[in-house]
Design an enzyme around this catalytic site. Structure first.
Site, PDB file in Angstrom:
ATOM      1  N   SER A 194       0.837  -1.200   0.000  1.00 37.72           N
ATOM      2  CA  SER A 194       0.000   0.000   0.000  1.00 37.72           C
ATOM      3  C   SER A 194       0.871   1.249   0.000  1.00 37.72           C
ATOM      4  O   SER A 194       1.799   1.378   0.800  1.00 37.72           O
ATOM      5  CB  SER A 194      -0.909  -0.003   1.241  1.00 37.72           C
ATOM      6  OG  SER A 194      -1.684   1.163   1.281  1.00 37.72           O
ATOM      7  N   GLY A 195       0.569   2.169  -0.929  1.00 38.96           N
ATOM      8  CA  GLY A 195       1.333   3.413  -1.030  1.00 38.96           C
ATOM      9  C   GLY A 195       2.501   3.353  -1.989  1.00 38.96           C
ATOM     10  O   GLY A 195       3.258   4.324  -2.110  1.00 38.96           O
ATOM     11  N   THR A 210      -2.075   2.205  -8.010  1.00 35.72           N
ATOM     12  CA  THR A 210      -3.239   2.829  -8.666  1.00 35.72           C
ATOM     13  C   THR A 210      -2.799   3.827  -9.722  1.00 35.72           C
ATOM     14  O   THR A 210      -3.350   3.875 -10.830  1.00 35.72           O
ATOM     15  CB  THR A 210      -4.121   3.511  -7.612  1.00 35.72           C
ATOM     16  OG1 THR A 210      -4.562   2.529  -6.662  1.00 35.72           O
ATOM     17  CG2 THR A 210      -5.336   4.150  -8.262  1.00 35.72           C
ATOM     18  N   ASN A 247      -0.819   5.514   3.324  1.00 33.46           N
ATOM     19  CA  ASN A 247      -1.152   6.008   1.986  1.00 33.46           C
ATOM     20  C   ASN A 247      -2.433   6.829   2.067  1.00 33.46           C
ATOM     21  O   ASN A 247      -3.432   6.379   2.615  1.00 33.46           O
ATOM     22  CB  ASN A 247      -1.349   4.818   1.031  1.00 33.46           C
ATOM     23  CG  ASN A 247      -1.595   5.248  -0.395  1.00 33.46           C
ATOM     24  OD1 ASN A 247      -1.559   6.430  -0.705  1.00 33.46           O
ATOM     25  ND2 ASN A 247      -1.871   4.286  -1.263  1.00 33.46           N
ATOM     26  N   SER A 282      -5.275   4.952  -0.529  1.00 34.83           N
ATOM     27  CA  SER A 282      -5.062   3.509  -0.572  1.00 34.83           C
ATOM     28  C   SER A 282      -6.306   2.801  -1.110  1.00 34.83           C
ATOM     29  O   SER A 282      -7.433   3.084  -0.700  1.00 34.83           O
ATOM     30  CB  SER A 282      -4.753   2.989   0.835  1.00 34.83           C
ATOM     31  OG  SER A 282      -4.637   1.591   0.840  1.00 34.83           O
ATOM     32  N   SER A 283      -6.099   1.887  -2.064  1.00 28.65           N
ATOM     33  CA  SER A 283      -7.214   1.103  -2.597  1.00 28.65           C
ATOM     34  C   SER A 283      -7.622   0.079  -1.549  1.00 28.65           C
ATOM     35  O   SER A 283      -6.818  -0.765  -1.149  1.00 28.65           O
ATOM     36  CB  SER A 283      -6.799   0.381  -3.890  1.00 28.65           C
ATOM     37  OG  SER A 283      -6.492   1.303  -4.896  1.00 28.65           O
ATOM     38  N   GLY A 312      -1.791  -4.229  -2.003  1.00 30.60           N
ATOM     39  CA  GLY A 312      -0.478  -4.808  -1.777  1.00 30.60           C
ATOM     40  C   GLY A 312      -0.383  -5.458  -0.406  1.00 30.60           C
ATOM     41  O   GLY A 312      -1.308  -5.406   0.412  1.00 30.60           O
ATOM     42  N   GLU A 364       0.163  -6.083   3.318  1.00 28.65           N
ATOM     43  CA  GLU A 364      -0.081  -5.123   4.407  1.00 28.65           C
ATOM     44  C   GLU A 364       0.326  -5.717   5.753  1.00 28.65           C
ATOM     45  O   GLU A 364       0.011  -6.871   6.068  1.00 28.65           O
ATOM     46  CB  GLU A 364      -1.560  -4.723   4.457  1.00 28.65           C
ATOM     47  CG  GLU A 364      -1.978  -3.875   3.267  1.00 28.65           C
ATOM     48  CD  GLU A 364      -3.391  -3.349   3.400  1.00 28.65           C
ATOM     49  OE1 GLU A 364      -3.739  -2.430   2.623  1.00 28.65           O
ATOM     50  OE2 GLU A 364      -4.145  -3.832   4.268  1.00 28.65           O
TER      51      GLU A 364
END
Length: 1008
Positions: free
Chosen positions: A105-106, A110, A157, A160-161, A387, A389
């Site tokens: 994440s981050g 995306t 992030n 973050s998705s 991603g 985590e």
């Protein structure tokens, strides 16, 4: 080979080309490129992307043009090269491809997916631009919508998705987008009701509260304050300067409209967001064995927003209907049950709204072409999924996310090895096995039937009676105690980092992660009471009704227990992996350089951890195991043929393979290469580097040679073109000249038979080259015509004609009626008809003057009224001879008063009217200002004759031309002063000059 295009100061553009493959060398190269602004690096055809945390000017149309249709090694590393390779594979071979974007994440996953989609949209065919723009526009705009409803701020992030997304873009046989499809995976709906400190709920709530109008908020019964709502204030991060919710709300609203959501559909989405916020505000109070809602006005808000009645809504929140053996029991909730039901209702509403958005977009962009007519479409898939985590508190969502990454990592290693093996087999090269960590054991730990964690969790959820999260942990400890990648406090009592009856640890490929079992059972069951489904299905809002079709189920109907959230996610991951495995894969591996979002800081330890769990070192080893580089023979020759005389400039071998073999032997590198069926394989990076260095040494010489040859060829071509141009111009001129002369010859063919001898003939417009000749021809014609006309005139009249011609040149179109039908006599004072009383006296005076001054002829004589420098007018006579001009006094027997040589005349001035003003300008003397009068017949116009005779005299005697001024007001010099003279014609007036002012005189005379 990309690093050969970039300077060495940027490091190696492909990790395969590292001199030594160690962690230190890998990290040093990655860090150097990040610090020098090079965020992309290759591992063969895998792109490693480091999040720059700043805007990069490397996504302009110029960059799109540079990478379109290029091979990986022809340009510096860029994500555009990977997108172009995927598109070319799809278009050339009609083969489905996919781009897998992974990382924590981050790390920029995306953004990478959006960059790829923008690139593909930019390079597609422009011949059907409108449909292409529609499809790509929807795909790109859908990103904005899905980010609003599916992304949130986490501690790592800001965007973050919180869901997985796999997007298929469908293309026709020409390579143009014709549609698409979006799959979503595991929306983190627990975030709707709970956020950790430092995090936020989904962006959609904050955008609605901070970006919508006051009118919209009033209609939704909301306040513009996220801190006022339980579901948006838990993270204590509402004042975020890095997130502009007002701007993103406008972008999201515009995207909804552009994609095709109607106004009612948009309003329904906003209503559902408001319902979720109001649900969080509900307060339950126990009164004995019953529970009531303390703030019932909130129930009224919720009921109005879902288009239902308040009583039904309140009943669904406080009770549930249980069907058993055909009987219906109305069970009252406890306070704890009511809170659980409320939160489950809020999560279900948000998840179902998100699912409806995805399905709505899919309905708009689905492929509508007839497969039988246009053929099967090809697909490029883009996977942008959460991603790996590791948070302070890792729950069921992180467990599923990390399981997903384990599956993708397994797929990555298998496909990379599979690709290598297949290529070596296809090319006839011996394959060398590569040692790598196979994380299949971890995937089995999670997904194996009956023994895996998901199976154990499902079994716990199916058990009758009270089963707690702690009991689930105990069951895992019993069944997994021998597994080397699983541990807990019960199994390792000395591990103080694990809490009793709460934590368990899995050793993932990316590192160890400690999970808390609290909430696992509840989240896996994902239970929503049927009462809520019926309530929403019975809504009078058609959009909400369509979202909940299962609400039409009868109260008495007993259904099978649905699959758990864990099993559903496991099945979706298995399907996703199968889908990806059926396509030609391309990979983007994203790395997060630091935790503080700094564009300059590179956290070595953090980045090394990501490099390890992404398996990048293994990827490089696989790529280098046999041969570091491989190229088709044709491409290899195109790049390196200048290194050998056998192949430069063109080889004479039977095939490209033979030519490459001859080249390699000539430069003595045959010990380090192998020859496949269609490609040459280079074993070590040093050989490739040496090839590039040799090529770089020769390129400047080749460029100079090419420049020389080009300039020479260009100069010769320009010379030949110039010669040809001049030849054409010369021929064209001659043609135009000939045409002109023939035309004029035709027009003047019968000129002698014409009455006007060709005067009325219209001259054709001559070519530029013949303009001067045409003028000369006109002059020749005029002279010929004049000569022809003069032949009929007696010779004794020729002098008079010459004088009239001179007068014509000076007076034509300037003086009124100058050419009257009268005979020009010239010496009027000697004429008995004009000067009968004094003619003999005048002749006597002329004889005396002739003997004294020696002139031959008297040219012109007349009586005049003269004005002197004192502005006095007197009668005088003038006589123009071939040498002198005399002023005579008639009263004294034409006694000469003054004689001026002919060469002192500088010009003549007359008026434009019919008066007899005649001014002779003299050099060194006062001008002779006169008015001819006392003529017979009276008022005879003799000024034109005087002008013509004087002009002809000066031309014949002095070989010069005089200037004749025909004016309304003449300027003269008298007594050294400049004066102006005007004319006033009056009937019966005597001729005289009158003083108007010191500088102005007026001639008063009668008209002629």
């Amino acid at each position: 080979m990309a690093n050969m295009i970039e300077s060495q100061e940027f490091g190696k553009g492909d990790f395969v080309l590292l001199d030594q493959l160690t962690k230190e060398a890998f990290m040093d190269n990655l860090k150097l490129r990040f610090q020098r602004g090079r965020i992309y690096t290759y591992i063969g055809e895998v792109v490693v992307s480091v999040n720059p945390y700043k805007s990069m000017n490397i996504y302009t149309p110029e960059y799109v043009k540079d990478y379109k249709g290029r091979e990986f090694w022809e340009r510096p590393p860029h994500i555009y090269a990977l997108a172009d390779a995927a598109y070319k594979t799809m278009k050339r071979y009609l083969k489905d491809t996919c781009i897998v974007i992974s990382g924590e994440s981050g790390a920029g996953k995306t953004e990478a997916s959006k960059i790829i989609m923008n690139y593909i949209a930019s390079i597609t065919n422009v011949s059907h631009r409108s449909e292409i723009d529609r499809v790509t526009g929807i795909l790109l705009k859908s990103n904005v919508i899905l980010e609003t409803f599916g992304n949130a701020k986490t501690t790592r992030n800001d965007n973050s998705s919180r869901f997985g997304k796999y997007m298929d873009m469908n293309f026709d046989f020409k390579g143009d987008p014709i549609g698409g499809h979006i799959n979503k995976y595991l929306l983190e709906k627990s975030r709707v009701v709970h956020q950790q400190k430092g995090e936020r709920n989904f962006h959609s709530f904050y955008q609605l509260l901070l970006g919508s109008t006051e009118q919209t908020l009033n209609a939704l019964h909301l306040k513009r304050d996220p801190t006022a709502y339980t579901y948006t204030n838990q993270g204590e991060t509402n004042n975020m300067k890095s997130i502009d919710d007002k701007r993103t709300f406008k972008e999201m609203s515009g995207a909804l409209k552009s994609v095709g959501f109607s106004h009612d559909e948009q309003q329904t989405l906003f209503n559902l967001l408001a319902v979720v916020l109001h649900l969080g505000q509900l307060e339950f109070v126990e009164e004995g064995q019953k529970v009531r809602i303390q703030n019932k006005e909130v129930v009224n808000y919720i009921a109005s927003l879902i288009d239902s009645n308040a009583a039904s809504t309140e009943e669904a929140l406080l009770t549930r209907v249980v069907a058993a053996r055909g009987e219906v029991i109305n069970k009252i909730h406890s306070k704890e049950d009511a809170c659980f039901a409320r939160d489950a209702f809020a999560k279900a509403i948000y998840e179902r709204a998100f699912l409806w958005i995805v399905e709505r977009i899919n309905g708009i962009i689905e492929v509508k072409l007839d497969v039988h007519r246009y053929g099967k479409s090809t697909v490029i898939g883009v996977l942008d999924i959460y991603g790996f985590e590791i948070f302070d508190n890792n729950s069921f969502e992180q467990f599923c996310i990390n399981y997903c990454n384990e599956k993708l990592q397994q797929l990555f290693i298998e496909l990379v090895l599979k690709q290598e093996q297949e290529e070596y087999l296809r090319e006839g090269i011996t394959w060398q096995n590569v040692e790598y960590f196979n994380n299949c054991v971890i995937c089995d730990l999670v997904e194996q039937s009956h023994k895996g964690i998901i199976a154990i969790l499902d079994e716990a959820c199916l058990n009758v009676g009270t089963v707690t999260d702690q009991m689930f942990l105990e069951a895992m400890d019993k069944k997994l105690k021998e597994h080397e990648h699983y541990t807990s406090r019960r199994l390792v009592p000395k591990d103080k980092d694990l809490q009793h009856d709460r934590d368990f640890r899995i050793i993932h490929y990316a590192g160890s992660v400690t999970y808390s079992v609290i909430g696992f059972m509840e989240k896996n069951k994902d239970q929503l009471f049927q009462d809520f489904k019926r309530l929403l299905f019975q809504s009078s809002n058609p959009v909400i009704k369509d979202m909940w079709p299962e609400g039409q189920q009868s109260v008495k109907e007993v259904t099978k227990r649905p699959l758990t959230a864990g099993t559903l996610f496991k099945n979706s991951m298995i399907q996703l992996v199968e889908k990806l495995a059926s396509k030609a894969p391309y990979y983007v591996r994203c790395i997060k350089p630091n935790e503080i979002k700094s564009p300059i800081q590179f956290d070595d330890k953090r980045c090394l951890h990501q490099v390890e769990y992404l398996g990048l070192m293994e990827n490089v080893r696989v790529r280098r195991a046999g041969f570091a580089n491989r190229q088709p023979y044709q491409r290899f020759l195109q790049r390196y043929k200048m290194l050998s005389s056998y192949t430069w400039p063109n080889h004479q071998c039977r095939s490209d393979k033979e030519a490459v073999t001859a080249l390699i032997k000539d430069i003595r590198f045959d010990h380090d290469v192998a020859y496949g069926n269609t490609k040459v394989f280079i074993r070590t990076p040093n050989t490739l580097v040496t090839l590039e260095e040799k090529r770089s040494e020769l390129i400047p010489h080749i460029i100079v040679l090419l420049q020389k040859m080009w300039r020479g060829a260009n100069a010769r071509r320009r010379y030949r073109r110039t010669v040809a141009i001049y030849k054409i111009m010369n021929r064209y001129r001659r043609y135009k000249m000939r045409c002109y002369l023939l035309e004029m010859n035709r027009r003047f063919a019968n000129i002698k038979r014409m009455k006007d001898l060709g005067k009325s003939v219209q001259w054709a417009v001559p070519p530029k080259v013949l303009i001067s000749l045409a003028q000369q021809m006109k002059l020749m014609h005029a002279r010929w015509r004049a000569k022809y006309l003069i032949k009929s005139v007696p010779k004794d009249q020729w002098p008079a004609i010459q004088m009239k011609c001179a007068a014509y040149d000076a007076l034509h179109n300037k003086r009124q009626g100058w050419l009257r039908p009268r005979k020009w006599e010239g010496n009027y004072l000697a004429s008995m008809s004009d000067n009968a009383s004094l003619a003999s006296v005048f002749l006597t005076s002329v004889d005396k003057l002739r003997s004294k001054h020696g002139f031959r002829d008297v040219i012109f004589t007349a009586h005049v009224r003269k004005v002197n420098k004192h502005n006095k007018s007197e009668d005088r006579a003038i006589m123009v001879t071939d040498k002198l001009i005399f002023k005579l006094d008639p009263a004294k027997g034409y006694k000469p008063m003054h004689g001026v040589p002919l060469n002192k005349i500088t010009g003549l001035s007359i008026s434009s009217g019919t008066d007899q003003l005649l001014i002779i300008h003299l050099e060194g003397h006062d001008d002779l200002v006169t008015c001819i009068h006392k003529t017979t017949p009276q008022a005879d116009d003799r000024v034109p004759e005087a002008v013509g005779r004087i002009l002809r005299l000066v031309k014949t005697e002095l070989r010069s031309e005089l200037r004749v001024n025909v004016v309304q007001q003449a300027q003269v010099k008298l007594g050294g002063k400049s004066k102006s003279i005007s004319v006033d014609q009056q009937n019966n007036a005597s001729t005289n000059f009158r003083k108007v002012s010191n500088t102005m005189l007026m001639l008063v005379t009668c008209p002629t």
